[in-house]
Design an enzyme around this catalytic site. Structure first.
Site, mmCIF file in Angstrom:
data_model
loop_
_atom_site.group_PDB
_atom_site.id
_atom_site.type_symbol
_atom_site.label_atom_id
_atom_site.label_comp_id
_atom_site.label_asym_id
_atom_site.label_seq_id
_atom_site.Cartn_x
_atom_site.Cartn_y
_atom_site.Cartn_z
ATOM 1 N N ARG A 76 48.881 76.756 24.866
ATOM 2 C CA ARG A 76 48.754 77.759 25.938
ATOM 3 C C ARG A 76 47.692 77.310 26.925
ATOM 4 O O ARG A 76 46.719 76.676 26.536
ATOM 5 C CB ARG A 76 48.271 79.090 25.357
ATOM 6 C CG ARG A 76 49.140 79.628 24.288
ATOM 7 C CD ARG A 76 50.038 80.677 24.847
ATOM 8 N NE ARG A 76 50.841 81.226 23.786
ATOM 9 C CZ ARG A 76 51.646 82.250 23.943
ATOM 10 N NH1 ARG A 76 51.769 82.815 25.128
ATOM 11 N NH2 ARG A 76 52.352 82.697 22.937
ATOM 12 N N HIS A 93 44.287 65.089 23.373
ATOM 13 C CA HIS A 93 45.554 64.826 24.059
ATOM 14 C C HIS A 93 46.030 63.431 23.662
ATOM 15 O O HIS A 93 45.239 62.484 23.641
ATOM 16 C CB HIS A 93 45.344 64.918 25.575
ATOM 17 C CG HIS A 93 46.621 64.764 26.339
ATOM 18 N ND1 HIS A 93 47.547 65.779 26.442
ATOM 19 C CD2 HIS A 93 47.134 63.705 27.000
ATOM 20 C CE1 HIS A 93 48.583 65.349 27.139
ATOM 21 N NE2 HIS A 93 48.360 64.097 27.491
HETATM 22 C C1 GAR Z 1 48.595 66.331 18.748
HETATM 23 O O1 GAR Z 1 49.249 65.089 18.846
HETATM 24 C C2 GAR Z 1 47.806 66.595 20.002
HETATM 25 O O2 GAR Z 1 47.267 65.430 20.569
HETATM 26 C C3 GAR Z 1 48.844 67.209 20.901
HETATM 27 O O3 GAR Z 1 49.588 68.044 20.062
HETATM 28 C C4 GAR Z 1 49.626 67.482 18.750
HETATM 29 C C5 GAR Z 1 49.272 68.554 17.758
HETATM 30 O O4 GAR Z 1 49.513 68.120 16.457
HETATM 31 N N1 GAR Z 1 48.254 67.947 21.975
HETATM 32 C C6 GAR Z 1 48.711 67.952 23.222
HETATM 33 O O5 GAR Z 1 49.728 67.368 23.558
HETATM 34 C C7 GAR Z 1 47.860 68.753 24.198
HETATM 35 N N2 GAR Z 1 48.285 68.565 25.549
HETATM 36 P P1 GAR Z 1 48.971 68.932 15.215
HETATM 37 O O6 GAR Z 1 49.387 70.400 15.417
HETATM 38 O O7 GAR Z 1 49.650 68.314 14.034
HETATM 39 O O8 GAR Z 1 47.478 68.784 15.167
#
Ligand code: GAR
Length: 194
Positions: A76, A93
């Protein structure tokens, strides 16, 4: 004891990596999604968890203060009023920002054909994926690498680096990653040979 809140909307693998790594830190898991697997992880790690809408978070962060708010797959945009109440808030990220902002960053990098991508940990600001960079770590993409292998390498590096960054921020320690910090990347980062 330091207090952190970790916010996630989905799978929660970074939440688990951070929670297993930190010692003597009071952790609260918060999700905006009642079906998120992060809540299962909180349960088996015996970490208190809450499901809150963005509106409910306003009240919650007004009444509960943390040394650090850690976003880990929180999907969000955080409104200004909420960010003010949260205090210092960081995010991870899966690209070397400012390249490949937004969704599907790993895929964006893979399809673009870049030879180096990686992860970024940054301050959260009102603009998506744009706050001051706190730490980055590279992941090399060689010509024979399959997309699944890249995804795996990115997540492996995330799970090594993010917990260390959170710990260092809580202890006010400098952040300077070198080969010593990344045992376990199996040679896919740019900083060591695995
Ligand atoms: C992670 O790879 C994080 O870098 C990415 O979501 C994933 C969450 O994984 N975040 C983004 O893309 C933010 N823009 P997780 O729920 O297994 O920690």
């Amino acid at each position: 004891m330091k207090k952190i809140a970790i916010l996630g909307s989905g799978y929660g693998s970074n939440f688990e990596a951070i929670s297993r790594y930190l010692k003597d830190v009071d952790i609260t898991c918060i999700s905006d999604n009642k079906d998120a697997y992060i809540l299962e992880r909180a349960k088996y790690l015996e970490i208190p968890s809450l499901v809150l809408s963005l509106d409910e978070m306003e009240k919650y962060f007004d009444e509960n203060k943390f040394d650090l708010v850690v976003l880990a797959g929180f999907m969000r945009i955080i409104p200004e009023s909420l960010l003010k109440k949260m205090g210092r808030c960081i995010n991870i990220h899966p690209s070397l920002l400012p390249s490949f902002k937004g969704k599907y960053a790993i895929k964006q990098a893979f399809l673009a054909g870049v030879k180096v991508t990686g992860i970024t940990i940054h301050e959260v600001t009102l603009e998506l994926d744009s706050g001051r960079i706190i730490a980055q770590y590279p992941v090399m993409i060689d010509d024979s690498m399959h997309y699944d292998e890249l995804e795996e390498a990115i997540h492996r590096v995330e799970h090594i680096i993010y917990p260390q960054v959170v710990e260092k921020l809580l202890n006010n320690e400098p952040i300077n990653f070198s080969r010593d910090n990344c045992s376990g990347c199996q040679g896919n980062c740019g900083g060591c040979q695995g």
